[in-house]
Design an enzyme around this catalytic site. Structure first.
Site, PDB file in Angstrom:
ATOM      1  N   CYS A   2      33.210  53.348  31.206  1.00 37.69           N
ATOM      2  CA  CYS A   2      33.753  54.590  30.688  1.00 37.69           C
ATOM      3  C   CYS A   2      35.245  54.645  31.000  1.00 37.69           C
ATOM      4  CB  CYS A   2      33.097  55.842  31.256  1.00 37.69           C
ATOM      5  SG  CYS A   2      31.365  55.985  30.864  1.00 37.69           S
ATOM      6  N   ARG A  28      36.436  49.380  28.744  1.00 34.74           N
ATOM      7  CA  ARG A  28      35.605  49.975  29.792  1.00 34.74           C
ATOM      8  C   ARG A  28      34.305  50.560  29.249  1.00 34.74           C
ATOM      9  NH1 ARG A  28      38.173  50.876  34.650  1.00 34.74           N
ATOM     10  NH2 ARG A  28      36.716  52.529  35.124  1.00 34.74           N
ATOM     11  N   TRP A  72      30.417  54.199  28.030  1.00 34.77           N
ATOM     12  CA  TRP A  72      29.394  53.163  28.206  1.00 34.77           C
ATOM     13  C   TRP A  72      28.171  53.929  28.683  1.00 34.77           C
ATOM     14  CZ3 TRP A  72      26.297  50.959  32.071  1.00 34.77           C
ATOM     15  CH2 TRP A  72      25.744  49.705  31.758  1.00 34.77           C
ATOM     16  N   ASN A  96      33.154  59.955  34.488  1.00 32.46           N
ATOM     17  CA  ASN A  96      32.814  58.539  34.660  1.00 32.46           C
ATOM     18  C   ASN A  96      32.045  58.453  35.971  1.00 32.46           C
ATOM     19  OD1 ASN A  96      32.813  55.737  34.891  1.00 32.46           O
ATOM     20  ND2 ASN A  96      34.895  55.647  35.663  1.00 32.46           N
ATOM     21  N   GLY A  97      30.865  57.856  35.937  1.00 31.15           N
ATOM     22  CA  GLY A  97      30.079  57.759  37.168  1.00 31.15           C
ATOM     23  C   GLY A  97      28.657  58.225  36.929  1.00 31.15           C
ATOM     24  N   GLU A 465      28.387  29.854  35.426  1.00 27.89           N
ATOM     25  CA  GLU A 465      29.464  30.630  34.811  1.00 27.89           C
ATOM     26  C   GLU A 465      29.590  30.282  33.317  1.00 27.89           C
ATOM     27  OE1 GLU A 465      31.170  33.095  34.983  1.00 27.89           O
ATOM     28  OE2 GLU A 465      32.908  32.738  33.729  1.00 27.89           O
ATOM     29  N   LYS A 469      29.492  32.890  30.177  1.00 27.44           N
ATOM     30  CA  LYS A 469      30.536  32.986  29.156  1.00 27.44           C
ATOM     31  C   LYS A 469      29.934  32.871  27.756  1.00 27.44           C
ATOM     32  CE  LYS A 469      33.079  34.366  30.624  1.00 27.44           C
ATOM     33  NZ  LYS A 469      33.268  34.802  31.961  1.00 27.44           N
ATOM     34  N   GLU A 472      27.477  35.933  26.860  1.00 23.55           N
ATOM     35  CA  GLU A 472      28.025  37.277  26.681  1.00 23.55           C
ATOM     36  C   GLU A 472      28.844  37.429  25.406  1.00 23.55           C
ATOM     37  OE1 GLU A 472      30.399  38.663  30.006  1.00 23.55           O
ATOM     38  OE2 GLU A 472      31.496  36.791  30.145  1.00 23.55           O
ATOM     39  N   HIS A 488      12.742  19.637  37.181  1.00 23.61           N
ATOM     40  CA  HIS A 488      11.677  20.321  37.926  1.00 23.61           C
ATOM     41  C   HIS A 488      11.165  21.537  37.158  1.00 23.61           C
ATOM     42  CE1 HIS A 488      12.138  17.726  41.367  1.00 23.61           C
ATOM     43  NE2 HIS A 488      13.451  17.915  41.321  1.00 23.61           N
ATOM     44  N   LYS A 578      33.687  46.114  30.942  1.00 26.66           N
ATOM     45  CA  LYS A 578      34.513  45.266  31.812  1.00 26.66           C
ATOM     46  C   LYS A 578      34.386  45.655  33.282  1.00 26.66           C
ATOM     47  CE  LYS A 578      38.142  42.446  32.434  1.00 26.66           C
ATOM     48  NZ  LYS A 578      37.591  41.095  32.462  1.00 26.66           N
TER      49      LYS A 578
HETATM   50  C1  G6P Z   1      31.141  43.012  34.572  1.00 28.89           C
HETATM   51  C2  G6P Z   1      32.070  42.167  33.716  1.00 28.89           C
HETATM   52  C3  G6P Z   1      32.151  40.750  34.285  1.00 28.89           C
HETATM   53  C4  G6P Z   1      32.569  40.781  35.743  1.00 28.89           C
HETATM   54  C5  G6P Z   1      31.652  41.692  36.580  1.00 28.89           C
HETATM   55  C6  G6P Z   1      32.233  41.932  37.971  1.00 28.89           C
HETATM   56  O1  G6P Z   1      29.838  42.579  34.428  1.00 28.89           O
HETATM   57  O2  G6P Z   1      31.603  42.136  32.380  1.00 28.89           O
HETATM   58  O3  G6P Z   1      33.104  40.000  33.548  1.00 28.89           O
HETATM   59  O4  G6P Z   1      32.526  39.494  36.265  1.00 28.89           O
HETATM   60  O5  G6P Z   1      31.533  42.977  35.963  1.00 28.89           O
HETATM   61  O6  G6P Z   1      33.442  42.637  37.842  1.00 28.89           O
HETATM   62  P1  G6P Z   1      34.625  42.571  38.876  1.00 28.89           P
HETATM   63  O7  G6P Z   1      35.644  43.527  38.342  1.00 28.89           O
HETATM   64  O8  G6P Z   1      34.052  43.030  40.198  1.00 28.89           O
HETATM   65  O9  G6P Z   1      35.103  41.183  38.946  1.00 28.89           O
END
Ligand code: G6P
Length: 583
Positions: A2, A28, A72, A96-97, A465, A469, A472, A488, A578
């Site tokens: 948000c 956000r 969000w 927000n929260g 990772e 990527k 997402e 396994h 984000k």
């Molecule tokens: C969300 C984002 C990710 C990020 C994660 C942790 O899920 O989409 O890209 O890695 O939060 O966020 P931070 O700000 O703590 O790195």
């Protein structure tokens, strides 16, 4: 998670400026948006809609005060009724929260005959503030009184009919006050403010502010006492937070890595030694992080083990409660976070601090909550990162963690030398010709439903990772494994043509690649040397112990091109946000 934005300034542009501010905060949350403006007549009017704000082209009515929100969804689906702002009586509010105990309060009001228009926790806050206002309290008093009831983290903006100015309050979710010459701005993140000012006040937990024109009065959300706040100059520039000539933030931020790796390691020795000393004095250390930052921390577990012989536990922040009994005044907690605001991490840090643990935080947002809570903070210097999928912040985090491992081993200069070579190699790697190789591979696997990624040592966390990527932004099912683990169980999923990214060219990993190739997998090697088992090969420079940093870059490009070839917007993947400021 948000985005919220407010403006109070002379003139009539507040509504339009809030709309622009929200567009800069859309990363956000992008389920719905809304703006409330105070008209000259004093009436507060709302405009809101579901969907992304980026394409909204409306001219707002003339106004000097406005608040807005890009959502969000947490409580209540993505509907017009649930979009913020929420209005009850004289009070209009965005939030927000999460108001954890909102159902108890809601049912109390429902028993009194109050009807609610939405399913949100936010409308209940608006109802409370309005109720206290009707009972004769000031707006600030009504907000303070409501804050006593609310359990959970929040940041709030409130505008009330008949009461000039905008009120904001914070407990746990970020709020930054931008100080312009004639007006004041409030945002949940810095990039939205940069166009107007780079002088800010950071609102801390349990503080509130009332803004009107260029005046801002800060007070305690608990006692109401006036508070003096320091003005801080932000080093980020507006251009850094814009796409420039790139089509998306994600590709811009991938290319930014030509420079950010160097910036990341540009810390004086003293700072790095201070961080390492915190570790060396500890008796037990934990990396705590979420999402991609957690994968960077997993990589660092290998760096420290291999470079300085230190064992550091890595736990996703949401799983940390099971291990909190081991946290005491001898523990070091290392938080790794781009935003510095992720709720799961923050909560562990707050509780860890109470237990006497020492906190080291690596964050990109310099004055984030984690940065301010930490005993030692190392900024990762990646500049604003706006695409939801983290790229340049990840490699910057990895570089600093790598350097810390070398500092821990007493060989900081050698660490710098290796990373400086890695930075140059990445600088040479990312160019249009290389992009064409990646596009070619992306074209071949575009229509696959599933793909696997394997790696060994510090390339194993990079396999995880890589999966994040690709999932997402391209929505292709992707899963990462330690190279030796595939046989396994997961090997049962390998069929003719299933793509498998093989990170690295060491003999054991190549043997694992052979095991799956002989069952029909299409092998894409991402490694310094071409191996016979590779059906396709994306060359990466040989960066020795920093190989993990170089290896993730082509995968970021691959994920980007998979998304764009499928016509998807890589900057705003579905369901994601984000900065995750709720648990
Ligand atoms: C969300 C984002 C990710 C990020 C994660 C942790 O899920 O989409 O890209 O890695 O939060 O966020 P931070 O700000 O703590 O790195």
């Amino acid at each position: 998670m948000c985005g919220i934005f407010a403006v109070s300034l002379p003139g009539n542009e507040a509504g339009n400026l809030v709309l622009e501010g929200l567009k800069k905060l859309e990363y956000r949350g992008y389920d719905s948006w809304g703006v409330a403006i105070r008209q000259d007549s004093g009436e507060i009017i709302l405009r809101k809609d579901v969907g992304k704000i980026k394409d909204v082209q409306i001219q707002f009515e003339m106004s000097g005060e406005a608040i807005g929100h890009t959502r969000w969804a947490t409580h209540g689906g993505v509907t017009m009724a649930n979009a913020h702002p929420h209005q009850v009586g004289k009070v209009t509010l965005v939030h927000n929260g999460i108001f954890e105990n909102y159902l108890d309060v809601k049912s109390k009001y429902q028993d009194e005959g109050m009807g609610f228009r939405s399913d949100t926790d936010t409308e209940v806050i608006a109802c409370m503030v309005n109720d206290f206002l009707e009972k004769g309290m000031s707006v600030a008093g009504a907000i303070r009184h409501s804050a006593e009831v609310i359990q959970g983290r929040f940041s709030l903006l409130v505008i009330a009919e008949g009461f000039p100015g905008i009120y904001a309050a914070r407990r746990g979710s970020p709020l930054i006050i931008g100080r312009g010459e004639t007006g004041t701005f409030i945002a949940s993140d810095i990039p939205a403010l940069l166009e107007h000012t780079n002088v800010v006040n950071y609102l801390d937990d349990d503080e509130m502010v009332h803004i009107e024109g260029n005046k801002a009065e800060f007070s305690s959300l608990i006692s109401g006492d006036v508070i003096e706040k320091r003005e801080v100059a932000v080093s980020w520039k507006a251009e850094q937070a814009s796409k420039g000539d790139y089509q998306h933030f994600m590709i811009k931020e991938i290319f930014d890595q030509k420079k950010t790796l160097r910036d990341a390691i540009d810390h004086d020795d003293e700072k790095l030694h201070e961080a390492v000393e915190l570790l060396q004095k500890s008796n037990g250390a934990y990396f705590v992080a979420c999402g991609t930052a957690h994968k960077a921390a997993m990589c660092a577990e290998y760096y420290f083990a291999e470079i300085s012989g230190r064992k550091i536990n890595v736990v996703p922040a949401s799983e940390m409660p099971s291990f909190e009994r081991f946290i005491n005044d001898k523990t070091a907690i290392i938080a790794v976070s781009q935003s510095g605001e992720t709720a799961d991490v923050l909560e562990i840090l707050e509780r860890g601090k109470k237990a006497g643990a020492k906190i080291l935080a690596l964050t990109n947002v310099e004055s984030s909550s984690m940065a301010r809570l930490a005993d030692v903070h190392i900024p990762i210097n990646a500049g604003p990162e706006k695409a939801v999928a983290s790229t340049k912040a990840t490699t910057a985090q990895m570089a600093i963690l790598f350097l810390l491992a070398y500092a821990d081993a007493g060989k900081l200069n050698l660490g710098r030398e290796i990373l400086s070579g890695t930075a140059s190699a990445i600088n040479d790697l990312i160019n249009p010709r290389y992009e064409n190789y990646v596009k070619d591979v992306a074209g071949k696997i575009l229509n696959q439903k599933s793909l696997f990624i394997i790696g060994r040592g510090s390339l194993f966390p990079m396999a995880l990772e890589s999966a994040i990527k690709i999932q997402e932004v391209s929505y292709i099912h992707a899963q990462g494994f330690p190279a030796g683990e595939l046989k396994h169980g997961p090997i049962a999923l390998i069929e003719e043509g299933v793509p498998c990214l093989v990170l690295g060219d060491d003999q054991d990993t190549l043997s694992n690649a052979m095991e799956i190739k002989s069952r029909g997998a299409h092998i894409i090697g991402i490694a310094p040397k071409r191996a016979e088992v590779f059906d396709d090969w994306l060359k990466v420079p040989d960066c020795g112990q920093a190989q993990s940093i170089a290896t993730i870059v082509p995968v970021q490009l691959l994920a980007y091109y998979l998304a764009t070839f499928k016509g998807l917007d890589p900057d705003m993947p579905r369901n994601l946000a984000k900065s995750v400021t709720v648990k």
